[in-house]
Design an enzyme around this catalytic site. Structure first.
Site, short mmCIF file in Angstrom:
data_model
loop_
_atom_site.label_atom_id
_atom_site.label_comp_id
_atom_site.label_asym_id
_atom_site.label_seq_id
_atom_site.Cartn_x
_atom_site.Cartn_y
_atom_site.Cartn_z
N HIS A 67 1.09 -1.16 -0.18
CA HIS A 67 0.02 -0.17 -0.12
C HIS A 67 0.88 1.14 0.02
O HIS A 67 0.70 2.44 0.67
CB HIS A 67 -1.03 -0.02 1.25
CG HIS A 67 -1.93 -1.09 1.31
ND1 HIS A 67 -3.11 -0.81 0.50
CD2 HIS A 67 -2.28 -2.31 1.66
CE1 HIS A 67 -3.98 -1.79 0.43
NE2 HIS A 67 -3.35 -2.95 1.22
N ASP A 123 -0.49 -5.37 5.71
CA ASP A 123 -1.33 -6.39 5.18
C ASP A 123 -1.39 -6.48 3.68
O ASP A 123 -0.71 -5.57 2.97
CB ASP A 123 -2.90 -6.04 5.51
CG ASP A 123 -3.16 -4.39 4.88
OD1 ASP A 123 -2.38 -3.52 5.17
OD2 ASP A 123 -4.19 -4.06 4.35
N GLU A 124 -1.94 -7.19 3.13
CA GLU A 124 -1.89 -7.30 1.57
C GLU A 124 -0.89 -6.97 0.82
O GLU A 124 -0.88 -6.12 -0.10
CB GLU A 124 -3.30 -6.34 1.04
CG GLU A 124 -4.56 -6.65 1.54
CD GLU A 124 -5.58 -5.82 1.35
OE1 GLU A 124 -6.87 -6.43 0.94
OE2 GLU A 124 -5.33 -4.74 1.04
N VAL A 125 0.20 -7.87 1.03
CA VAL A 125 1.47 -7.57 0.64
C VAL A 125 1.85 -8.33 -0.65
O VAL A 125 1.71 -9.69 -0.42
CB VAL A 125 2.62 -7.80 1.60
CG1 VAL A 125 3.91 -7.55 0.95
CG2 VAL A 125 2.63 -6.51 2.46
#
Length: 527
Positions: A267, A320-322
């Site tokens: 992100h 998160d969400e890497v």
């Protein structure tokens, strides 16, 4: 005393078809969130046109004016711009409030004592309500509760407090009661953020989780790396470092901590607008380059600057969400991983743990999204708080491993999920399947999340409220006082939603999904 409606006798789907009378809104059932212990009587008191704040017996000098400001806010909220006429039926005039605070310190530390006692006698001359609290922040909560006992009588043109004498003892169930706002997906002006902070205090939420930056924009000034905010949407959609200081100080005076988040290593596309070397390559732009020492120098600079602004015990480092594909498709990063005997999963762990060490060096405890725990929970710093969001059951695993946890499971407590109704917000229990008392203490509380993809200044408040208030009672009120049957809570939440509207908060109707407009003309209490 006016009669009390028993909502248990009303059909669940029909309560909003009943226009609640003034008499209904003057009993203890309408307090939100419900206090721990409440007793009340049958006498009516009348609001003085010159309400006084006294601090007889207090150890708190109020040199910074927090209490004085809070008292004046309370008076303004209660009077609600009505013209008060000084005509009273008898001598039962409430002259003011005496606030006794035992601690002289007004530092807002995490886990600070927020308990209070509120007593409103029915007789006396002069007649003063009394608030007693160990800290100024407990007193702030008491003033909010007191404000909900008072109502403007449109016939007599005076403010009345019904059902005196009152005795209320109250304290929060969880120390962490949060609301996330997202200023990367859409910029929120400083006055809007302050209005959100104001609205939080009405239901006793106490942590504003500020998700400041993300892929889309980097709106905040970082003095150590001044080109970072080149990633803002525009020249005007930015926050100076002084704006951030102002927001933090404003929140602290209301009893609200500000939790800052920089989400790493994913992100982060916007970071490279000002410093392109943070990208793995110009064609593959996130996550941050794990092989580049500059990535960690920038994180260190950000957290160094943050430590001068954000005084809360915690900083949120995301995690998160890497998607690590850019690391393995960029030759020099792939070579670096090989030279350090790492695959991409090892690189992800290395990045998160190194960022944690940087945060620890600046005096912070760390909050990370749950993917970090799911992938390498046994390697996380013991000062980590795991932030659940993907679903249920994670908190149970986290506390079993001895780490702390915050609950925000997206199916229940994500405000951007407009199909998530207030009923789900109210019934979502952070301690589900956690029965060990020591492990229960590791659940710090919970947080409702207002992700910003589809909200901005125009619709943020009606997307937050009243659903966030439903979660707020779950986090404040003792478990045994929470409504087991939702029929027992509807009228009280409807009343609180209308109270928010009266205070200028654009809270949406309870009927339907989140952020729906009223379906027909009618009373606020019917919607």
């Amino acid at each position: 005393m006016a009669c009390i409606w028993d909502t248990r006798t009303l059909h669940f789907g029909l309560l909003f078809g009943i226009l609640l009378s003034f008499s209904v809104t003057t009993n203890g059932l309408k307090l939100w969130p419900m206090p721990k212990l409440v007793n009340y009587g049958s006498e009516t008191l009348y609001w003085s046109t010159n309400m006084q704040l006294r601090t007889d017996g207090s150890n708190y000098a109020d040199s910074s004016g927090i209490l004085k400001e809070a008292f004046e806010r309370m008076v303004n909220l209660i009077e609600a711009d009505h013209i008060i006429e000084a005509k009273f039926a008898n001598s039962s005039v409430l002259a003011g409030v005496n606030v006794v605070v035992h601690s002289p310190d007004d530092t807002l530390n995490f886990g600070i004592d927020e308990s209070y006692t509120l007593n409103v006698p029915a007789k006396g001359s002069p007649l003063y309500a009394k608030i007693e609290a160990n800290t100024i922040f407990g007193a702030l909560h008491a003033l909010e509760t007191f404000s909900q006992l008072c109502y403007f009588n449109f016939t007599s043109k005076v403010v009345e407090l019904h059902a005196a004498p009152w005795t209320i003892y109250d304290l929060p169930r969880f120390p962490y009661r949060g609301l996330l706002i997202d200023t990367s997906r859409h910029y929120l002006p400083v006055p809007v953020i302050k209005s959100v902070i104001d609205s939080m205090t009405y239901s006793k939420l106490n942590v504003l989780h500020w998700h400041i930056v993300d892929d889309q924009s980097f709106p905040i000034e970082i003095p150590s790396y001044p080109k970072l905010w080149d990633g803002a949407y525009s020249y005007t959609e930015r926050y100076t470092i002084n704006d951030a200081i102002d927001i933090v100080k404003y929140a602290e005076r209301k009893g609200v901590n500000v939790l800052a988040e920089i989400d790493v290593p994913g992100h982060t596309l916007s970071w490279g607008v000002g410093y392109s070397s943070l990208w793995p390559s110009k064609s593959c732009r996130e996550p941050l380059d794990v092989s580049n020492e500059f990535s960690f120098k920038v994180i260190d600079g950000i957290l160094s600057d943050f430590s001068k602004v954000f005084k809360f015990k915690f900083v949120h480092l995301g995690g998160d969400e890497v998607n690590t594909s850019c690391w393995t498709t960029t030759p020099r990063i792939k070579e670096w991983l090989n030279n350090h005997h790492m695959n991409e999963s090892d690189g992800y762990r290395y990045f998160v743990l190194r960022a944690q060490q940087i945060a620890l060096s600046h005096g912070y405890d760390i909050i990370n999204w749950e993917e970090t725990f799911n992938n390498f929970g046994d390697k996380l710093s013991p000062r980590t708080v795991v932030h659940n969001w993907l679903g249920g059951g994670v908190a149970q695993k986290v506390v079993a491993d001895g780490l702390r946890c915050i609950v925000s499971n997206q199916d229940k407590w994500y405000l951007d999920h407009l199909d998530a109704t207030w009923e789900g917000f109210y019934t979502n229990e952070p301690l589900t399947n956690i029965t060990n008392p020591a492990q229960q203490k590791l659940v710090l509380g919970g947080e409702v999340c207002m992700w910003g993809e589809h909200i901005d200044t125009s619709d943020i408040q009606q997307t937050i409220w009243p659903r966030a208030a439903a979660a707020a009672e779950r986090l404040w009120t003792p478990f045994d006082k929470l409504a087991k049957d939702l029929k027992d809570v509807i009228s009280r939440l409807a009343h609180f939603r209308c109270l928010l509207n009266q205070r200028g908060v654009q809270a949406a109707p309870l009927i339907g999904n989140g952020r729906e407009a009223p379906s027909d003309p009618g009373s606020c209490y019917k919607q």
